[in-house]
Every structure is written in structure tokens, then in C-alpha cells.
Write a protein that holds these residues in place. Structure first.
Motif, short mmCIF file in Angstrom:
data_model
loop_
_atom_site.label_atom_id
_atom_site.label_comp_id
_atom_site.label_asym_id
_atom_site.label_seq_id
_atom_site.Cartn_x
_atom_site.Cartn_y
_atom_site.Cartn_z
N LEU A 5 43.85 44.10 36.62
CA LEU A 5 43.36 42.90 37.27
C LEU A 5 41.99 43.19 37.87
N SER A 6 41.12 42.21 37.83
CA SER A 6 39.81 42.37 38.44
C SER A 6 39.41 41.05 39.08
N PRO A 7 38.43 41.08 39.97
CA PRO A 7 38.00 39.84 40.62
C PRO A 7 37.58 38.75 39.64
N GLU A 8 37.09 39.14 38.48
CA GLU A 8 36.66 38.15 37.49
C GLU A 8 37.84 37.34 36.94
N ASP A 9 39.06 37.85 37.11
CA ASP A 9 40.25 37.16 36.62
C ASP A 9 40.66 36.00 37.52
N TYR A 10 40.04 35.88 38.68
CA TYR A 10 40.49 34.91 39.67
C TYR A 10 39.35 34.04 40.14
N SER A 11 39.70 32.86 40.57
CA SER A 11 38.75 31.88 41.08
C SER A 11 39.33 31.28 42.34
N PRO A 12 38.48 30.88 43.28
CA PRO A 12 39.00 30.24 44.49
C PRO A 12 39.36 28.78 44.27
N GLU A 13 39.14 28.26 43.09
CA GLU A 13 39.32 26.82 42.86
C GLU A 13 40.73 26.32 43.15
N ASN A 14 41.75 27.09 42.78
CA ASN A 14 43.11 26.63 43.05
C ASN A 14 43.37 26.53 44.55
N LEU A 15 42.94 27.54 45.28
CA LEU A 15 43.12 27.53 46.72
C LEU A 15 42.32 26.39 47.35
N LEU A 16 41.12 26.18 46.87
CA LEU A 16 40.30 25.09 47.40
C LEU A 16 40.88 23.73 47.06
#
Length: 161
Positions: free
Chosen positions: A30-41
Motif C-alpha cells: 500500500l502507498s499514499p498514491e492508492d488513497y484519496s481524501p475524497e471519500n472522507l470529504l
């Protein structure tokens, strides 16, 4: 008012990115590129919209919901990669999908404040979970998010809301 909304969105985007980055574990691929804050936002935006619709923010129910939801998300992510103190200690570090954990935690806390919106919230949760590869890590993330949400809701149950 636009400045406040934009500032709030940027603040939560920063928090979301930081939490997602903190939960990444290079040993699991896993790396930071695998995730986005969009779901949380999107949960943040949904909570505020529901709160405005329900009581125009007069009771601060939306703010309370966000506080508990983000604390639950924090606890879930911190159980995946232990970096900070938990709001409430729930146990050992687990191998789980951070996105699934956050989505489930945010869903359960939001549902507790807005049960009349269950169908809408379930659609949102299912859409976010559909983006995650099926498997035990996803299931563990869902379970972890649920545990963290329920623990904090139990702690706050005597608040009188």
C-alpha cells in the motif's frame, strides 16, 4: 460564507490525506498514491448537508456527528498503522484496508445521527466499498470501522442527543 466552506474543506482534506497516508504500509504493497481524501470529504459534506436539512445547524448535531465520525476514522486508521494515541483504546494493530475502515466508521456514526437517511447513506457506503478489492483485508477494514464507530457511540451515548 464561501471562505468558511472552502477553508473547512481544505482543512478536512489535509486531515484526510494525512490520516490515509499514515495508514499506508509499504510491506503490504500500500502507498499514499492508492488513497484519496475524497471519500472522507464526501462524508463530511454529507453530514453537513443532512445537519442543515434537519435543523439548520441550530442544535450542533452535525458538528457532534462529525467529531465522533472523524474520531472513529482516526481510531480505525491508527489501529492499522499505530502512530498516535487513540481516542479510546480498542486493541491491537490489525491488517485492514484503510478506505474500508474509514467508510464503515463514517457510515455508522452518520447513520446514528440521521437514521431517517439510511437508504441514502447505505448507497454512499456501498459505492465507496465497491471501489475496494474484495478479500479479507477489505472485510477486516469493514469490521474495524464498525468496531471503532460503535465504541465511540457507546462512550458518547449518555450525551443526551
Amino acid at each position: 460564507m464561501k471562505i468558511t466552506t472552502t477553508s473547512s474543506r481544505l482543512f478536512w482534506a489535509g486531515i484526510a490525506l494525512f490520516l490515509c497516508f499514515s495508514a499506508c504500509d509499504q510491506n503490504r504493497g500500500l502507498s499514499p498514491e492508492d488513497y484519496s481524501p475524497e471519500n472522507l470529504l464526501s462524508w463530511n459534506q454529507t453530514i453537513m448537508e443532512l445537519a442543515k436539512e434537519k435543523d439548520a445547524l441550530l442544535t450542533l448535531n452535525g458538528v457532534r456527528t462529525e467529531a465522533i465520525a472523524f474520531a472513529a476514522a482516526h481510531n480505525a486508521l491508527n489501529r492499522i498503522t499505530s502512530i498516535y494515541s487513540l481516542y479510546q483504546s480498542l486493541g491491537e494493530v490489525v491488517q485492514a484496508d484503510p478506505q474500508a475502515a474509514v467508510a464503515q466508521a463514517m457510515f455508522e456514526v452518520t447513520l446514528s445521527s440521521f437514521p431517517e437517511k439510511e437508504a441514502e447513506l447505505m448507497d454512499m457506503l456501498e459505492a465507496q466499498l465497491a471501489e475496494i478489492t474484495e478479500g479479507p483485508v477489505k472485510e477486516q477494514g469493514i469490521q474495524l470501522g464498525s468496531e471503532c464507530a460503535q465504541e465511540l457511540l457507546a462512550i458518547r451515548s449518555a450525551d443526551g442527543w
